[in-house]
Design a protein around this motif. Structure first.
Motif, PDB file in Angstrom:
ATOM      1  N   THR A  25       0.868  -1.176   0.000  1.00 11.47           N
ATOM      2  CA  THR A  25       0.000   0.000   0.000  1.00 11.47           C
ATOM      3  C   THR A  25       0.907   1.229   0.000  1.00 11.47           C
ATOM      4  O   THR A  25       2.025   1.200   0.545  1.00 11.47           O
ATOM      5  CB  THR A  25      -0.906   0.058   1.241  1.00 11.47           C
ATOM      6  N   PHE A  26       0.439   2.294  -0.613  1.00 12.86           N
ATOM      7  CA  PHE A  26       1.238   3.513  -0.679  1.00 12.86           C
ATOM      8  C   PHE A  26       1.532   4.037   0.732  1.00 12.86           C
ATOM      9  O   PHE A  26       2.641   4.502   1.019  1.00 12.86           O
ATOM     10  CB  PHE A  26       0.500   4.580  -1.490  1.00 12.86           C
ATOM     11  N   GLU A  27       0.527   3.930   1.617  1.00 12.05           N
ATOM     12  CA  GLU A  27       0.690   4.391   2.987  1.00 12.05           C
ATOM     13  C   GLU A  27       1.813   3.632   3.695  1.00 12.05           C
ATOM     14  O   GLU A  27       2.603   4.212   4.449  1.00 12.05           O
ATOM     15  CB  GLU A  27      -0.619   4.223   3.768  1.00 12.05           C
ATOM     16  N   LYS A  28       1.918   2.303   3.427  1.00 12.01           N
ATOM     17  CA  LYS A  28       2.951   1.473   4.035  1.00 12.01           C
ATOM     18  C   LYS A  28       4.344   1.890   3.546  1.00 12.01           C
ATOM     19  O   LYS A  28       5.293   1.997   4.330  1.00 12.01           O
ATOM     20  CB  LYS A  28       2.696   0.000   3.701  1.00 12.01           C
ATOM     21  N   VAL A  29       4.448   2.148   2.250  1.00 12.39           N
ATOM     22  CA  VAL A  29       5.719   2.573   1.674  1.00 12.39           C
ATOM     23  C   VAL A  29       6.178   3.889   2.305  1.00 12.39           C
ATOM     24  O   VAL A  29       7.353   4.041   2.689  1.00 12.39           O
ATOM     25  CB  VAL A  29       5.602   2.735   0.144  1.00 12.39           C
ATOM     26  N   ILE A  30       5.262   4.837   2.404  1.00 14.12           N
ATOM     27  CA  ILE A  30       5.593   6.134   2.983  1.00 14.12           C
ATOM     28  C   ILE A  30       6.049   5.975   4.433  1.00 14.12           C
ATOM     29  O   ILE A  30       7.040   6.581   4.871  1.00 14.12           O
ATOM     30  CB  ILE A  30       4.393   7.099   2.904  1.00 14.12           C
ATOM     31  N   SER A  31       5.337   5.163   5.179  1.00  9.97           N
ATOM     32  CA  SER A  31       5.680   4.928   6.578  1.00  9.97           C
ATOM     33  C   SER A  31       7.088   4.363   6.723  1.00  9.97           C
ATOM     34  O   SER A  31       7.876   4.812   7.576  1.00  9.97           O
ATOM     35  CB  SER A  31       4.669   3.973   7.214  1.00  9.97           C
ATOM     36  N   GLU A  32       7.420   3.409   5.874  1.00 11.63           N
ATOM     37  CA  GLU A  32       8.748   2.783   5.932  1.00 11.63           C
ATOM     38  C   GLU A  32       9.845   3.785   5.564  1.00 11.63           C
ATOM     39  O   GLU A  32      10.910   3.811   6.192  1.00 11.63           O
ATOM     40  CB  GLU A  32       8.792   1.579   4.992  1.00 11.63           C
ATOM     41  N   LEU A  33       9.583   4.600   4.553  1.00 17.21           N
ATOM     42  CA  LEU A  33      10.579   5.588   4.132  1.00 17.21           C
ATOM     43  C   LEU A  33      10.820   6.640   5.211  1.00 17.21           C
ATOM     44  O   LEU A  33      11.960   7.051   5.453  1.00 17.21           O
ATOM     45  CB  LEU A  33      10.125   6.261   2.834  1.00 17.21           C
ATOM     46  N   ILE A  34       9.746   7.065   5.859  1.00 21.31           N
ATOM     47  CA  ILE A  34       9.888   8.051   6.932  1.00 21.31           C
ATOM     48  C   ILE A  34      10.691   7.463   8.093  1.00 21.31           C
ATOM     49  O   ILE A  34      11.556   8.132   8.670  1.00 21.31           O
ATOM     50  CB  ILE A  34       8.492   8.526   7.410  1.00 21.31           C
ATOM     51  N   GLU A  35      10.423   6.219   8.405  1.00 24.03           N
ATOM     52  CA  GLU A  35      11.168   5.550   9.483  1.00 24.03           C
ATOM     53  C   GLU A  35      12.656   5.496   9.183  1.00 24.03           C
ATOM     54  O   GLU A  35      13.496   5.561  10.091  1.00 24.03           O
ATOM     55  CB  GLU A  35      10.627   4.128   9.679  1.00 24.03           C
ATOM     56  N   ASN A  36      12.989   5.381   7.898  1.00 29.89           N
ATOM     57  CA  ASN A  36      14.389   5.307   7.477  1.00 29.89           C
ATOM     58  C   ASN A  36      14.952   6.663   7.049  1.00 29.89           C
ATOM     59  O   ASN A  36      16.029   6.737   6.449  1.00 29.89           O
ATOM     60  CB  ASN A  36      14.536   4.295   6.335  1.00 29.89           C
ATOM     61  N   HIS A  37      14.207   7.724   7.353  1.00 30.98           N
ATOM     62  CA  HIS A  37      14.637   9.098   7.093  1.00 30.98           C
ATOM     63  C   HIS A  37      14.959   9.335   5.609  1.00 30.98           C
ATOM     64  O   HIS A  37      15.946   9.995   5.274  1.00 30.98           O
ATOM     65  CB  HIS A  37      15.863   9.440   7.951  1.00 30.98           C
ATOM     66  N   LYS A  38      14.095   8.802   4.749  1.00 29.76           N
ATOM     67  CA  LYS A  38      14.305   8.957   3.312  1.00 29.76           C
ATOM     68  C   LYS A  38      13.252   9.900   2.722  1.00 29.76           C
ATOM     69  O   LYS A  38      12.193  10.140   3.299  1.00 29.76           O
ATOM     70  CB  LYS A  38      14.248   7.594   2.611  1.00 29.76           C
ATOM     71  N   ASP A  39      13.559  10.437   1.547  1.00 37.06           N
ATOM     72  CA  ASP A  39      12.682  11.396   0.884  1.00 37.06           C
ATOM     73  C   ASP A  39      11.365  10.746   0.473  1.00 37.06           C
ATOM     74  O   ASP A  39      11.340   9.602   0.006  1.00 37.06           O
ATOM     75  CB  ASP A  39      13.386  11.960  -0.361  1.00 37.06           C
ATOM     76  N   VAL A  40      10.260  11.488   0.668  1.00 30.37           N
ATOM     77  CA  VAL A  40       8.941  10.948   0.325  1.00 30.37           C
ATOM     78  C   VAL A  40       8.167  11.888  -0.607  1.00 30.37           C
ATOM     79  O   VAL A  40       6.953  11.766  -0.758  1.00 30.37           O
ATOM     80  CB  VAL A  40       8.097  10.669   1.591  1.00 30.37           C
TER      81      VAL A  40
END
Length: 227
Positions: A25-40
């Motif tokens: 899910t797009f929401e899951k991808v965003i959550s994972e990227l934020i956790e890893n301090h990556k650009d969203v």
């Protein structure tokens, strides 16, 4: 403001969502990227936003979602507003239901002269004009001097503090529409007949000129007073 019935998401947003999601899910991808301090900021990667502008202008009849001023499907004549801001809600950045077409809102002018999305920025708005239940709660009131308010206490405050819909520019534009309705009504041989007023209301509703709801509201008040 009027209720905005959302159409299908432009294909460009669907394709971008699939590209990023990769089966999640797009929401899951965003959550994972934020956790890893990556650009969203994936929305900004879409180079050609014209299909989004075209869709918004079509479903909104060429009018700003908030003030009902004229918008045209070009980057220089409208903004694509994210109702839930991209900064605070990155999980909704590709959600077409979260997008509205807005005017430029006096962008570049002093803040007190700005309005709509330009004034709103990342501030929160409690009610969305494209959600039917939200729109019904807005209970917008148009006054004969061109100003607007709401029977809803919270939204009444947001009209001032989030959207600045009573900026001098917008008040003058709505007043012009009310004056145009007065002129048309007074020009008729039977200005106080309900049938005459109903015809004018239908005319404004059909033409959908910028700020037309100010004229419609004025005429509806006259209709209630008519014989």
């Amino acid at each position: 403001m009027v209720f905005i019935k959302k159409s299908h998401s432009p294909q460009i947003l669907i394709e971008k969502n699939k590209e990023i999601s990769q089966g999640k899910t797009f929401e899951k991808v965003i959550s994972e990227l934020i956790e890893n301090h990556k650009d969203v900021d994936f929305y900004d990667e879409i180079a050609d936003k014209n299909p989004i502008r075209d869709a918004l202008v079509l479903e909104q009849n060429g009018l700003c979602a908030y003030c009902m001023g004229k918008i045209v499907a070009t980057s220089s004549e409208m903004k694509i507003e994210h109702f839930k801001s991209q900064s605070n809600y990155p999980q909704f950045q590709l959600d077409y239901d979260n997008m509205l077409g807005c005017c430029l809102g006096n962008e570049g002018k002093p803040e007190k002269q700005q309005f709509c999305d330009t004034f709103k920025g990342n501030k929160e708005l409690s009610l969305n004009p494209s959600v039917k239940t939200d729109f019904e709660k807005m209970k917008i009131i148009y006054f004969d001097d061109g100003s607007v308010s709401s029977e809803n206490k919270i939204f009444r405050e947001e009209i001032k503090t989030v959207l600045n819909l009573n900026s001098a520019f917008l008040v003058s534009k709505r007043k012009e529409m009310i004056i145009s309705a007065q002129h048309l009504l007074n020009r008729d041989k039977n200005p106080r007949k309900k049938q005459t007023i109903e015809r004018l209301i239908q005319q404004y509703m059909h033409e959908k000129k910028p700020y037309y709801m100010a004229a419609v509201s004025y005429l509806e008040k006259k209709w209630r007073q008519a014989k």
